[in-house]
Design an enzyme around this catalytic site. Structure first.
Site, PDB file in Angstrom:
ATOM      1  N   GLY A 116     -12.589 -89.761   1.696  1.00 58.21           N
ATOM      2  CA  GLY A 116     -12.498 -89.701   0.237  1.00 58.21           C
ATOM      3  C   GLY A 116     -13.206 -88.486  -0.345  1.00 58.21           C
TER       4      GLY A 116
ATOM      5  N   ALA B 212     -10.367 -80.738   2.724  1.00 56.79           N
ATOM      6  CA  ALA B 212     -10.331 -81.343   4.058  1.00 56.79           C
ATOM      7  C   ALA B 212      -9.116 -82.234   4.274  1.00 56.79           C
ATOM      8  CB  ALA B 212     -11.612 -82.159   4.285  1.00 56.79           C
ATOM      9  N   GLY B 213      -8.418 -82.540   3.182  1.00 56.61           N
ATOM     10  CA  GLY B 213      -7.340 -83.530   3.269  1.00 56.61           C
ATOM     11  C   GLY B 213      -6.148 -83.055   4.083  1.00 56.61           C
TER      12      GLY B 213
ATOM     13  N   ARG C 143       1.405 -86.154   1.603  1.00 52.24           N
ATOM     14  CA  ARG C 143       2.621 -86.114   0.776  1.00 52.24           C
ATOM     15  C   ARG C 143       3.381 -84.789   0.893  1.00 52.24           C
ATOM     16  NH1 ARG C 143      -0.832 -88.171  -4.336  1.00 52.24           N
ATOM     17  NH2 ARG C 143      -2.455 -87.248  -3.029  1.00 52.24           N
TER      18      ARG C 143
ATOM     19  N   TYR D  19      17.182 -46.631  23.376  1.00 49.11           N
ATOM     20  CA  TYR D  19      16.816 -47.705  24.309  1.00 49.11           C
ATOM     21  C   TYR D  19      17.741 -47.639  25.517  1.00 49.11           C
ATOM     22  CZ  TYR D  19      15.673 -52.528  25.712  1.00 49.11           C
ATOM     23  OH  TYR D  19      15.256 -53.644  26.385  1.00 49.11           O
TER      24      TYR D  19
HETATM   25  C1  UD1 Z   1      -7.830 -86.664  -7.102  1.00 54.36           C
HETATM   26  C2  UD1 Z   1      -8.712 -87.556  -7.988  1.00 54.36           C
HETATM   27  C3  UD1 Z   1      -7.898 -87.962  -9.217  1.00 54.36           C
HETATM   28  C4  UD1 Z   1      -7.425 -86.717  -9.958  1.00 54.36           C
HETATM   29  C5  UD1 Z   1      -6.659 -85.764  -9.038  1.00 54.36           C
HETATM   30  C6  UD1 Z   1      -6.453 -84.456  -9.751  1.00 54.36           C
HETATM   31  C7  UD1 Z   1     -10.278 -88.795  -6.562  1.00 54.36           C
HETATM   32  C8  UD1 Z   1     -10.566 -90.072  -5.899  1.00 54.36           C
HETATM   33  N1  UD1 Z   1      -9.131 -88.721  -7.240  1.00 54.36           N
HETATM   34  O1  UD1 Z   1      -6.736 -87.443  -6.702  1.00 54.36           O
HETATM   35  O2  UD1 Z   1      -8.699 -88.748 -10.075  1.00 54.36           O
HETATM   36  O3  UD1 Z   1      -6.610 -87.105 -11.047  1.00 54.36           O
HETATM   37  O4  UD1 Z   1      -7.414 -85.509  -7.829  1.00 54.36           O
HETATM   38  O5  UD1 Z   1      -5.703 -83.561  -9.005  1.00 54.36           O
HETATM   39  O6  UD1 Z   1     -11.060 -87.874  -6.489  1.00 54.36           O
HETATM   40  N2  UD1 Z   1     -10.157 -84.207  -0.005  1.00 54.36           N
HETATM   41  C9  UD1 Z   1     -11.110 -83.983   0.939  1.00 54.36           C
HETATM   42  N3  UD1 Z   1     -11.561 -85.038   1.682  1.00 54.36           N
HETATM   43  C10 UD1 Z   1     -11.129 -86.302   1.489  1.00 54.36           C
HETATM   44  C11 UD1 Z   1     -10.139 -86.517   0.508  1.00 54.36           C
HETATM   45  C12 UD1 Z   1      -9.684 -85.459  -0.230  1.00 54.36           C
HETATM   46  O7  UD1 Z   1     -11.556 -82.862   1.136  1.00 54.36           O
HETATM   47  O8  UD1 Z   1     -11.592 -87.205   2.199  1.00 54.36           O
HETATM   48  C13 UD1 Z   1      -9.657 -83.061  -0.786  1.00 54.36           C
HETATM   49  C14 UD1 Z   1      -8.165 -82.825  -0.615  1.00 54.36           C
HETATM   50  O9  UD1 Z   1      -7.922 -81.939   0.468  1.00 54.36           O
HETATM   51  C15 UD1 Z   1      -7.751 -82.246  -1.953  1.00 54.36           C
HETATM   52  C16 UD1 Z   1      -8.752 -82.841  -2.933  1.00 54.36           C
HETATM   53  O10 UD1 Z   1      -9.836 -83.326  -2.155  1.00 54.36           O
HETATM   54  O11 UD1 Z   1      -7.852 -80.852  -1.983  1.00 54.36           O
HETATM   55  C17 UD1 Z   1      -8.164 -83.985  -3.757  1.00 54.36           C
HETATM   56  O12 UD1 Z   1      -7.680 -84.981  -2.860  1.00 54.36           O
HETATM   57  P1  UD1 Z   1      -6.290 -85.715  -3.100  1.00 54.36           P
HETATM   58  O13 UD1 Z   1      -6.076 -86.671  -2.011  1.00 54.36           O
HETATM   59  O14 UD1 Z   1      -5.229 -84.730  -3.385  1.00 54.36           O
HETATM   60  O15 UD1 Z   1      -6.664 -86.519  -4.422  1.00 54.36           O
HETATM   61  P2  UD1 Z   1      -5.685 -86.999  -5.558  1.00 54.36           P
HETATM   62  O16 UD1 Z   1      -4.969 -88.220  -5.120  1.00 54.36           O
HETATM   63  O17 UD1 Z   1      -4.861 -85.886  -6.058  1.00 54.36           O
HETATM   64 CA    CA Z   2      -4.412 -83.834  -5.337  1.00 53.90          CA
END
Ligand code: UD1
Ligand code: CA
Length: 466
Positions: free
Chosen positions: A79, A12-13, A17, A388
């Site tokens: 999150g 969902a993110g 970055r 054409y």
């Molecule tokens: C996350 C982990 C971290 C781990 C890393 C590995 C958490 C808090 N942190 O960090 O410990 O080392 O992955 O790759 O879990 N997403 C949602 N909804 C949200 C937030 C995120 O669906 O509200 C999804 C994102 O789209 C993504 C995944 O969850 O696919 C991970 O989110 P991201 O923000 O990339 O987490 P990291 O900072 O990489």
């Molecule tokens: Ca990630």
């Protein structure tokens, strides 16, 4: 293992970055959406039900990933823990264990998911999760262990102390949870942390605190687990995936002369004993037969190629090719073209939406568009189909065994019968019946001695040009 294997994929993110206008899950990697690699690996591990959590650009993500999956909406991205909460209502009532995966780790393999699932069952743990020992753990959550080595929690980098940041064992966001333990822990999460988010990683601390059984499964190959958060990581994941594909092709009996300059997408299929020369790009729905030589310097997208073809230094999109065809150098073959067995296409030839019959040759400096060409025909150098008229496209039909002389201009719509002969340099505006010669030229006039006479009239007899 009674209930069917189920997984939740967090996608969902926004992917801040990546600095993209598109949702991160859809960003292409070797021609496929980033998250599709995670889904493919889950399917490879026998996971039958996949719940994808979508939010940012939900519609686009859903459309690109397809309707095989169940989608749970996370309207606000609060999150990873919050993301999983949105998927819980979609779990099958009899699900005992559930795999959870981040949608942004495309190098993952089915073996890792299988290992998590099987370890969870065998050890009857509340959670088995994959960790990796990284030389550079920057950006990842760090695994916290007590004096006896037992996992006590995970700390996100932004919340970590300098000592915790020195830990090299990281959370990879691949888990297998017992559903009841997960359901019980999720409501206990809070967002009192540096990012103000509900972290899924905190569930590990909650379970550890309860004394539940937790297994940190350390991957023998940490590169399988790396996440993609920015475009440099995307490029590196692309490189690793590309090498994985090329290695598999080599093991399947295909020669890859130079892996460093060969780009082959995961959707491409190639037959044995085919040789891929340097700087060859094979994309999309491309299928190649056996014993072909491809490249150097070749681009194929969505093409079907038969056996024993030789294609090099050319650009082809949506072209169907039978066996024993040769193309190149410098040919541009565009959608809708079909080349039958033994056709030869040479240099500086552009072809669009043309069917060319067996054994026909189009060897030099030619444009064929919207045409049908028969078998055993020769298209001379510099032939142009004028398809054409500025408003509409018209077809040219050329029969079997036709000889089209050099620099013929075929003004469509026009039909040239079997065995006809078109004289070089003829603009052809009328149909040509079979076995006939068509000649359309201004006849040449030769004025004998014209140059000498002009000189003498200017400079007198015996004079020379200044
Ligand atoms: C996350 C982990 C971290 C781990 C890393 C590995 C958490 C808090 N942190 O960090 O410990 O080392 O992955 O790759 O879990 N997403 C949602 N909804 C949200 C937030 C995120 O669906 O509200 C999804 C994102 O789209 C993504 C995944 O969850 O696919 C991970 O989110 P991201 O923000 O990339 O987490 P990291 O900072 O990489
Ligand atoms: Ca990630």
């Amino acid at each position: 293992m009674a209930s069917k294997r189920t997984a939740i994929v967090m996608a969902a993110g926004k992917g801040t970055r990546m600095k993209s206008e598109r949702p991160k899950a859809t960003i292409p990697l070797l021609g496929q959406p980033l998250t599709s690699y995670v889904l493919r690996a889950l399917e490879g591990a026998g996971v039958e039900q996949i719940i994808v959590v979508v939010g940012h650009g939900a519609e686009e993500v859903q459309q690109m990933l397809g309707d095989r999956y169940t989608y749970a909406l996370q309207a606000e991205q609060l999150g990873t823990g919050h993301a999983v909460m949105q998927a819980i209502p979609y779990l099958p009532p009899d699900a005992e264990y559930v795999i959870i995966a981040a949608g942004d780790s495309p190098l993952i393999t089915p073996e890792v998911f299988r290992a998590l699932y099987e370890t969870a069952y065998e050890t009857q743990s509340a959670c088995v999760f994959a960790t990796a020992l990284l030389d550079d753990p920057t950006g990842y959550g760090r695994i916290l262990r007590d004096g006896s080595g037992k996992v006590v929690g995970i700390v996100e980098e932004k919340d970590a102390s300098p000592e915790q940041r020195a830990i090299r064992e990281v959370c990879t966001s691949f888990y297998c949870f017992r559903v009841d333990a997960l359901r019980d822990a999720l409501p206990r999460l809070n967002n009192q942390n540096a990012q103000g988010e509900y972290y899924l990683t905190d569930v590990i601390g909650i379970l550890a605190h309860q004394g539940a059984r937790i297994v940190a499964w350390q991957s023998p190959d940490p590169t399988l687990l790396i996440g993609v958060n920015n475009r440099w990581e995307l490029a590196q994941a692309g490189y690793a995936l590309r090498m994985r594909i090329l290695k598999q092709l080599c093991l399947d009996g295909i020669t890859i002369v130079d892996p460093a300059t060969t780009y082959i997408e995961p959707t491409v299929q190639i037959g044995h004993d085919t040789v891929v020369e340097p700087n060859t790009h094979l994309r999309g729905n491309t299928t190649i037969g056996a014993r072909c030589t491809l490249g150097p310097d070749l681009y194929l997208q969505d093409c079907t190629v038969g056996d024993s073809c030789h294609l090099f230094r050319s650009h082809l999109v949506q072209v169907r090719i039978d066996s024993e065809v040769s193309v190149g150098p410098f040919a541009h073959i565009r959608p809708g073209t079909v080349l039958h067995r033994g056709v030869r296409i040479g240099d500086f030839v552009e072809i669009k939406n043309v069917e060319i019959g067996e054994g026909t040759k189009v060897l030099h400096l030619t444009y064929l568009g919207d045409a049908t060409v028969g078998k055993g025909t020769n298209i001379g150098a510099g032939t142009i189909t004028c398809n054409y008229d500025g408003e509409r496209k018209h077809r040219t039909v050329i029969g079997d065994g036709v000889f089209v002389g050099s620099h013929a201009t075929l003004i469509a719509p026009v039909t040239i019968g079997d065995g006809a002969y078109i004289a070089a340099a003829s603009p052809i505006t009328e149909d040509v019946p079979p076995e006939s010669l068509a000649i359309a030229r201004c006849y040449q006039t030769v004025k004998a001695g014209w140059v000498r006479k002009r000189r003498e009239s200017k400079h007198g007899a015996g004079g020379t040009e200044p």
